[in-house]
Scaffold this active site. Structure first.
Site, mmCIF file in Angstrom:
data_model
loop_
_atom_site.group_PDB
_atom_site.id
_atom_site.type_symbol
_atom_site.label_atom_id
_atom_site.label_comp_id
_atom_site.label_asym_id
_atom_site.label_seq_id
_atom_site.Cartn_x
_atom_site.Cartn_y
_atom_site.Cartn_z
ATOM 1 N N GLY A 97 0.640 -1.153 0.013
ATOM 2 C CA GLY A 97 0.099 -0.004 0.104
ATOM 3 C C GLY A 97 0.774 1.257 -0.151
ATOM 4 O O GLY A 97 0.285 2.348 0.366
ATOM 5 N N MET A 119 -3.903 -7.243 -7.329
ATOM 6 C CA MET A 119 -3.236 -8.584 -7.976
ATOM 7 C C MET A 119 -4.400 -9.508 -8.404
ATOM 8 O O MET A 119 -4.144 -10.899 -8.371
ATOM 9 C CB MET A 119 -2.533 -9.287 -6.868
ATOM 10 N N ASN A 164 -4.711 1.666 -13.834
ATOM 11 C CA ASN A 164 -3.610 0.953 -13.038
ATOM 12 C C ASN A 164 -2.331 1.559 -13.223
ATOM 13 O O ASN A 164 -2.185 2.369 -14.214
ATOM 14 C CB ASN A 164 -3.385 -0.652 -13.637
ATOM 15 N N HIS A 198 1.538 0.441 -13.256
ATOM 16 C CA HIS A 198 2.537 -0.814 -13.612
ATOM 17 C C HIS A 198 4.155 -0.527 -13.575
ATOM 18 O O HIS A 198 4.414 0.419 -14.340
ATOM 19 C CB HIS A 198 2.224 -1.757 -14.882
HETATM 20 C C1 GRF Z 1 3.688 -1.246 -7.312
HETATM 21 O O1 GRF Z 1 5.085 -1.513 -7.775
HETATM 22 C C2 GRF Z 1 2.787 -1.011 -8.576
HETATM 23 O O2 GRF Z 1 3.394 -0.746 -9.773
HETATM 24 C C3 GRF Z 1 2.384 -2.622 -8.738
HETATM 25 O O3 GRF Z 1 2.201 -3.183 -7.774
HETATM 26 C C4 GRF Z 1 3.044 -2.354 -6.661
HETATM 27 C C5 GRF Z 1 2.169 -2.032 -5.657
HETATM 28 O O4 GRF Z 1 2.957 -1.423 -4.557
HETATM 29 N N1 GRF Z 1 1.024 -2.659 -9.700
HETATM 30 P P1 GRF Z 1 2.299 -0.848 -3.282
HETATM 31 O O5 GRF Z 1 1.442 -1.894 -2.550
HETATM 32 O O6 GRF Z 1 1.527 0.434 -3.709
HETATM 33 O O7 GRF Z 1 3.385 -0.521 -2.106
#
Ligand code: GRF
Length: 185
Positions: free
Chosen positions: A12, A87, A104, A106
């Site tokens: 998060g 996910m 989203n 990525h």
């Molecule tokens: C991030 O690197 C995002 O790009 C990918 O998942 C990761 C999430 O990280 N989709 P976080 O939970 O926001 O720290």
């Protein structure tokens, strides 16, 4: 006021960056939806007083989980549905219902390195330019139309941890800004 629903599964840190950006403003995170009961992102929402909902995907068709999510979306009517480390893939039914409303982030320069190992595969490549992609979501794995990409030139001697840090810094800087731009359009 424009409302956002954030969906996340894990740590998060992007959720935190969004929560910092959208507190006390014209836009608000109305709800966090999380598919993992013990994900740290849930504590982050609680600490900030942001409402959160756990939607389980465990041992049931994803259509059932999506129906719960859709009920919340239809109740809150957010301007954007923001994935921040969520996910799960959505069905085409779900994504067509909210076409150009789900975005989203990525951690690679799509279409290179989609999937869950975007940072590692970027790092292991011989690419000189690494970065992040912000894109609309369809039913594929990181395949929706790209909204914006941000990159940096690698020096070549960075460790995986250093590359990870640079990519996350880009995410935390640009995701809130791009969302704000879309909301202000
Ligand atoms: C991030 O690197 C995002 O790009 C990918 O998942 C990761 C999430 O990280 N989709 P976080 O939970 O926001 O720290």
């Amino acid at each position: 006021m424009a409302k956002i629903i954030v969906l996340a599964s894990g740590t998060g840190t992007n959720f935190e960056a969004l929560a910092d950006r959208f507190k006390d403003g014209r836009h608000e995170i109305a709800l966090l939806i999380c598919d993992r009961k013990n994900a740290p992102v849930l504590e982050k929402a609680a600490g900030r007083g942001i409402p959160a909902l756990h939607v389980s995907y465990y041992k049931r068709p994803r259509e059932d989980a999506e129906a719960e999510i859709m009920a919340k979306i239809d109740q809150i009517k957010p301007s954007l549905i923001v994935l921040a480390g969520f996910m799960r893939l959505f069905t085409a039914n779900f994504t067509t219902c909210y076409s150009k409303k789900i975005i989203n982030i990525h951690p690679s320069l799509l279409p290179r390195y989609p999937g869950t190992a975007g940072i590692k595969e970027s790092y292991q490549s011989s690419d000189k330019e690494l970065g992040i992609s912000i894109h609309y979501v369809d039913e594929g794995m990181d395949t929706g139309p790209i909204i914006k990409q941000f990159s940096f030139t690698r020096r070549g001697d960075e460790s995986l941890a250093q590359i990870e840090e640079k990519i996350h810094a880009l995410e935390h800087k640009h995701y809130p800004a791009v969302i704000k731009e879309l909301l202000d359009k």
